[in-house]
Design a protein around this motif. Structure first.
Motif, PDB file in Angstrom:
ATOM      1  N   TYR A 100      33.437  14.375  43.295  1.00  0.00           N
ATOM      2  CA  TYR A 100      34.618  14.974  43.907  1.00  0.00           C
ATOM      3  C   TYR A 100      34.200  16.120  44.823  1.00  0.00           C
ATOM      4  CZ  TYR A 100      39.537  16.619  43.784  1.00  0.00           C
ATOM      5  OH  TYR A 100      40.814  16.979  44.081  1.00  0.00           O
ATOM      6  N   THR A 101      35.020  16.384  45.849  1.00  0.00           N
ATOM      7  CA  THR A 101      34.678  17.411  46.830  1.00  0.00           C
ATOM      8  C   THR A 101      35.295  18.771  46.537  1.00  0.00           C
ATOM      9  OG1 THR A 101      36.508  16.634  48.219  1.00  0.00           O
ATOM     10  CG2 THR A 101      34.303  15.778  48.704  1.00  0.00           C
ATOM     11  N   PHE A 102      36.025  18.913  45.442  1.00  0.00           N
ATOM     12  CA  PHE A 102      36.661  20.197  45.139  1.00  0.00           C
ATOM     13  C   PHE A 102      36.216  20.719  43.770  1.00  0.00           C
ATOM     14  CE2 PHE A 102      39.483  18.243  48.261  1.00  0.00           C
ATOM     15  CZ  PHE A 102      39.604  19.279  49.171  1.00  0.00           C
ATOM     16  N   LEU A 103      34.917  20.622  43.517  1.00  0.00           N
ATOM     17  CA  LEU A 103      34.346  21.118  42.268  1.00  0.00           C
ATOM     18  C   LEU A 103      33.723  22.495  42.488  1.00  0.00           C
ATOM     19  CD1 LEU A 103      32.614  17.835  41.032  1.00  0.00           C
ATOM     20  CD2 LEU A 103      34.830  18.747  40.308  1.00  0.00           C
ATOM     21  N   GLN A 104      33.240  23.068  41.415  1.00  0.00           N
ATOM     22  CA  GLN A 104      32.548  24.351  41.482  1.00  0.00           C
ATOM     23  C   GLN A 104      31.033  24.116  41.607  1.00  0.00           C
ATOM     24  OE1 GLN A 104      34.208  27.277  41.731  1.00  0.00           O
ATOM     25  NE2 GLN A 104      35.974  25.880  41.818  1.00  0.00           N
ATOM     26  N   PRO A 105      30.281  25.120  42.089  1.00  0.00           N
ATOM     27  CA  PRO A 105      28.831  24.941  42.241  1.00  0.00           C
ATOM     28  C   PRO A 105      28.142  24.434  40.979  1.00  0.00           C
ATOM     29  CG  PRO A 105      29.519  26.926  43.378  1.00  0.00           C
ATOM     30  CD  PRO A 105      30.741  26.415  42.662  1.00  0.00           C
ATOM     31  N   LYS A 106      28.527  24.946  39.800  1.00  0.00           N
ATOM     32  CA  LYS A 106      27.886  24.517  38.562  1.00  0.00           C
ATOM     33  C   LYS A 106      28.080  23.023  38.321  1.00  0.00           C
ATOM     34  CE  LYS A 106      31.830  25.754  35.620  1.00  0.00           C
ATOM     35  NZ  LYS A 106      32.247  24.354  35.370  1.00  0.00           N
ATOM     36  N   ASP A 107      29.221  22.474  38.786  1.00  0.00           N
ATOM     37  CA  ASP A 107      29.477  21.045  38.611  1.00  0.00           C
ATOM     38  C   ASP A 107      28.529  20.218  39.477  1.00  0.00           C
ATOM     39  OD1 ASP A 107      31.730  21.428  36.848  1.00  0.00           O
ATOM     40  OD2 ASP A 107      32.853  22.077  38.610  1.00  0.00           O
ATOM     41  N   TYR A 108      28.276  20.687  40.712  1.00  0.00           N
ATOM     42  CA  TYR A 108      27.341  19.961  41.567  1.00  0.00           C
ATOM     43  C   TYR A 108      25.925  20.046  41.008  1.00  0.00           C
ATOM     44  CZ  TYR A 108      31.236  19.619  44.764  1.00  0.00           C
ATOM     45  OH  TYR A 108      32.457  19.333  45.304  1.00  0.00           O
ATOM     46  N   ALA A 109      25.582  21.172  40.398  1.00  0.00           N
ATOM     47  CA  ALA A 109      24.283  21.268  39.744  1.00  0.00           C
ATOM     48  C   ALA A 109      24.177  20.235  38.628  1.00  0.00           C
ATOM     49  CB  ALA A 109      24.074  22.683  39.204  1.00  0.00           C
ATOM     50  N   TYR A 110      25.246  20.078  37.857  1.00  0.00           N
ATOM     51  CA  TYR A 110      25.228  19.079  36.780  1.00  0.00           C
ATOM     52  C   TYR A 110      24.993  17.675  37.353  1.00  0.00           C
ATOM     53  CZ  TYR A 110      26.857  15.703  33.376  1.00  0.00           C
ATOM     54  OH  TYR A 110      26.934  14.609  32.548  1.00  0.00           O
ATOM     55  N   TYR A 111      25.767  17.289  38.373  1.00  0.00           N
ATOM     56  CA  TYR A 111      25.641  15.936  38.921  1.00  0.00           C
ATOM     57  C   TYR A 111      24.261  15.703  39.523  1.00  0.00           C
ATOM     58  CZ  TYR A 111      30.548  14.634  38.316  1.00  0.00           C
ATOM     59  OH  TYR A 111      31.771  14.287  37.783  1.00  0.00           O
ATOM     60  N   LEU A 112      23.741  16.697  40.232  1.00  0.00           N
ATOM     61  CA  LEU A 112      22.435  16.523  40.861  1.00  0.00           C
ATOM     62  C   LEU A 112      21.328  16.415  39.822  1.00  0.00           C
ATOM     63  CD1 LEU A 112      22.891  18.920  43.886  1.00  0.00           C
ATOM     64  CD2 LEU A 112      22.284  16.487  44.036  1.00  0.00           C
ATOM     65  N   ASN A 113      21.377  17.218  38.799  1.00  0.00           N
ATOM     66  CA  ASN A 113      20.335  17.158  37.768  1.00  0.00           C
ATOM     67  C   ASN A 113      20.487  15.922  36.892  1.00  0.00           C
ATOM     68  OD1 ASN A 113      18.850  19.478  38.472  1.00  0.00           O
ATOM     69  ND2 ASN A 113      20.394  20.790  37.519  1.00  0.00           N
ATOM     70  N   TYR A 114      21.715  15.502  36.659  1.00  0.00           N
ATOM     71  CA  TYR A 114      21.932  14.295  35.853  1.00  0.00           C
ATOM     72  C   TYR A 114      21.447  13.048  36.595  1.00  0.00           C
ATOM     73  CZ  TYR A 114      24.514  10.699  33.210  1.00  0.00           C
ATOM     74  OH  TYR A 114      24.857   9.594  32.483  1.00  0.00           O
ATOM     75  N   THR A 115      21.758  12.955  37.888  1.00  0.00           N
ATOM     76  CA  THR A 115      21.342  11.780  38.667  1.00  0.00           C
ATOM     77  C   THR A 115      19.885  11.857  39.108  1.00  0.00           C
ATOM     78  OG1 THR A 115      22.046  12.788  40.765  1.00  0.00           O
ATOM     79  CG2 THR A 115      23.669  11.433  39.585  1.00  0.00           C
ATOM     80  N   ARG A 116      19.321  13.083  39.145  1.00  0.00           N
ATOM     81  CA  ARG A 116      17.985  13.319  39.697  1.00  0.00           C
ATOM     82  C   ARG A 116      17.895  12.816  41.136  1.00  0.00           C
ATOM     83  NH1 ARG A 116      13.974  11.767  34.584  1.00  0.00           N
ATOM     84  NH2 ARG A 116      14.990  13.146  33.071  1.00  0.00           N
ATOM     85  N   ALA A 117      18.979  12.960  41.873  1.00  0.00           N
ATOM     86  CA  ALA A 117      19.033  12.506  43.257  1.00  0.00           C
ATOM     87  C   ALA A 117      18.076  13.331  44.114  1.00  0.00           C
ATOM     88  CB  ALA A 117      20.457  12.621  43.796  1.00  0.00           C
ATOM     89  N   GLY A 118      17.303  12.644  44.958  1.00  0.00           N
ATOM     90  CA  GLY A 118      16.437  13.333  45.897  1.00  0.00           C
ATOM     91  C   GLY A 118      17.182  13.736  47.153  1.00  0.00           C
ATOM     92  N   VAL A 119      18.288  13.052  47.427  1.00  0.00           N
ATOM     93  CA  VAL A 119      19.102  13.320  48.613  1.00  0.00           C
ATOM     94  C   VAL A 119      20.557  13.394  48.209  1.00  0.00           C
ATOM     95  CG1 VAL A 119      19.892  12.398  50.831  1.00  0.00           C
ATOM     96  CG2 VAL A 119      17.478  12.238  50.218  1.00  0.00           C
TER      97      VAL A 119
END
Length: 531
Positions: A100-119
């Motif tokens: 989603y595009t209306f989350l908080q920074p901590k939420d994006y940290a969760y998604y990025l670390n969970y997916t281990r996305a490089g991009v």
């Protein structure tokens, strides 16, 4: 599969199969490149344009050294870039996930670390929030910024999508993927905890398209499909830019948040034939001051899912707009909708019958299949079900049970084969030693003219579990109204089911996908006006 209601089986899908080739490139090969695929604001994008944009983003990702099977996270508003990035990721054999595009920074940290996305691909709505936590995400290599951005204004780790796209070709050979290769992650809504991803293969969306979109809804190339939820929600994305692409139809997408006024204007402008809805917005649109003046005559049917559609909301929608509603139920775990009402056969309050190609059964506490009229947990199986929850072994074992998905939803099936939702198994309240479904109390409360919306959850008093109702009143809330509502329920349901406490709120908290966020309702917020 370009016409009719052909039902596809897993065995019919070739061993070497790529989703982007089927849903995008096929239209150019079959002469439909000039057909409109997307309406975005006042622009029309043809299938040829979508294919070129898909290829460019695929080439961008390869230039950034995205490998096969690596996750790419989309944190994008709805638009051509979202669609092209979704298909471009699939086309190069990588794995796509979105948020989603209306989350908080901590939420994006969760998604990025969970997916281990490089991009991660961001835009102006998410760019600053993702940048704020980029250092906390060790796997993240590049933040690709979509939209207009000055190269001089790029921060370390950022690249401008528009700039790098100019340096790559608009042609791209699809990766030689198998139908059983992992293609995408579909996140649970997170209403009962941190979102987890159900992992899906390339064949799963095609099975769902054939079984549900074609065989039940009857998608055809003349359809124009418009979603109420945003595309990060797989239910809306599939209905709008996957199922439509399966038949050469068009989708209407827009970056703004959905409101009744925005939706009415888009309906007036684009004249969609299918509206992809959630009950909360159906209620809001039907309650709008100028609802009776709206022209929804272009819409041949409404699809409703995401949460239970109250009978009262369903019937008010029909009275106000006269547009047929097909409620269904699906899940991230099963890919999409697996039980649905059919055109001309919808029963308000029911989610319909089993979609062809799926098996649904109701299982009682003793593990045996329940008879018609008996409550139990819904178990579902089909060829589009996911492989597992990523990085959650215990939850995977509880949910993916052999060929079945244990949904955690309590249902009753009638003698005609229609399924009736009774609530989540973990949301049932045990009042006086008897299980009570909050949904039943909510449905009763909504029949009262002074109730605009409501939700019922449990609370404890003196060690006992009791129902509490959170009510959005259509007029002024008062202690007298709270007492009236208690008596209203008590007179219509079994006496033990009435809410012992009524809390008036201005609005009910929602998850990003539009469901009532029941976890946020207990304990009651300090700002609630208790009566």
């Amino acid at each position: 599969m370009s016409g009719g209601r052909t039902l596809l089986s897993y065995e019919d899908i070739p061993e070497r199969f790529n989703l982007a080739t089927y849903f995008v490139d096929r239209h150019l090969e079959e002469g439909r490149g000039s057909r409109v695929a997307l309406y975005v604001d006042d622009r029309k994008h043809t299938y040829a344009e979508v294919a070129r944009a898909t290829n460019r983003i695929g080439n961008v990702l390869q230039a950034l050294e995205v490998r096969a099977d690596e996750r790419v996270l989309l944190a994008l508003s709805d638009g051509l870039d979202f669609v092209a990035a979704w298909y471009g990721t699939l086309k190069i054999g990588a794995v796509v996930a979105e948020t989603y595009t209306f989350l908080q920074p901590k939420d994006y940290a969760y998604y990025l670390n969970y997916t281990r996305a490089g991009v991660v691909i961001v835009d102006e709505t998410t760019r600053a929030k993702v940048a704020a936590i980029a250092d906390e995400c060790p796997h993240l290599r590049y933040r690709v910024v979509a939209g207009e951005v000055s190269p001089a204004g790029l921060a370390p780790g950022e690249v401008a999508l528009a700039e790098i796209s100019q340096a790559v070709a608009d042609e791209l050979d699809a990766a030689d993927t198998s139908k059983d290769d992992i293609a995408l992650w579909k996140f649970t809504t997170g209403s009962t905890g941190a979102p987890k991803a159900a992992v899906h293969c390339h064949h799963d969306p095609l099975i769902s398209f054939a079984s549900y979109a074609k065989a039940v809804i009857g998608y055809c190339e003349s359809d124009i499909v418009m979603p109420v939820p945003k595309l990060f929600f797989g239910y809306a994305r599939d209905a709008t830019v996957l199922f439509t692409f399966g038949v050469g139809a068009a989708g209407v997408i827009f970056p703004e948040r959905s409101t009744p006024d925005v939706l009415f204007e888009l309906i007036r402008r684009h004249r969609p034939t299918i509206l992809v809805q959630v009950p909360t917005m159906m209620n809001a649109m039907a309650n709008s001051r100028d609802a009776e003046e709206q022209d929804l005559s272009s819409i041949r049917l409404v699809i409703s899912s995401g949460e239970a559609l109250p009978v009262e909301v369903h019937e008010r929608w029909l009275r106000t707009f006269g547009v047929e509603v097909l409620e269904g139920i699906g899940s991230s775990e099963a890919y999409h909708i697996y039980i649905s009402n059919r055109p001309g056969e919808a029963r308000p309050g029911s989610v319909g019958k089993v979609v062809p190609g799926y098996r649904a059964r109701i299982v009682g506490p003793d593990g045996t299949e329940a008879a018609a009229g008996e409550e139990g947990e819904l178990w579902v199986s089909g060829e589009s079900t996911g492989l597992l929850y990523w990085a959650d072994h215990q939850r995977t074992k509880r949910t993916f049970f052999g060929d079945d998905i244990r949904t955690g939803d309590v249902f009753v099936r009638d003698t005609d084969g229609y399924f009736w939702y009774r609530g989540r198994a973990d949301e049932l309240l045990k009042v006086g030693g008897i299980f009570v479904a909050p949904l039943e109390i909510e449905a009763c409360l909504r029949e009262h003219p002074d109730v605009s919306d409501c939700a019922v959850v449990g609370y404890e008093a003196s060690g006992l579990q009791l129902p509490r109702a959170y009510v959005v009143a259509s007029g002024d809330p008062s202690a007298e109204l709270a007492d009236l509502l208690k008596q209203f329920v008590r007179a219509r349901l079994s006496p033990h089911k009435y809410p012992r406490d009524v809390q008036f709120v201005d609005e009910l908290p929602k998850t990003p996908s539009g469901k009532i966020n029941r976890r946020a309702l207990s304990p009651p917020p300090a700002t609630d006006r208790a009566r």
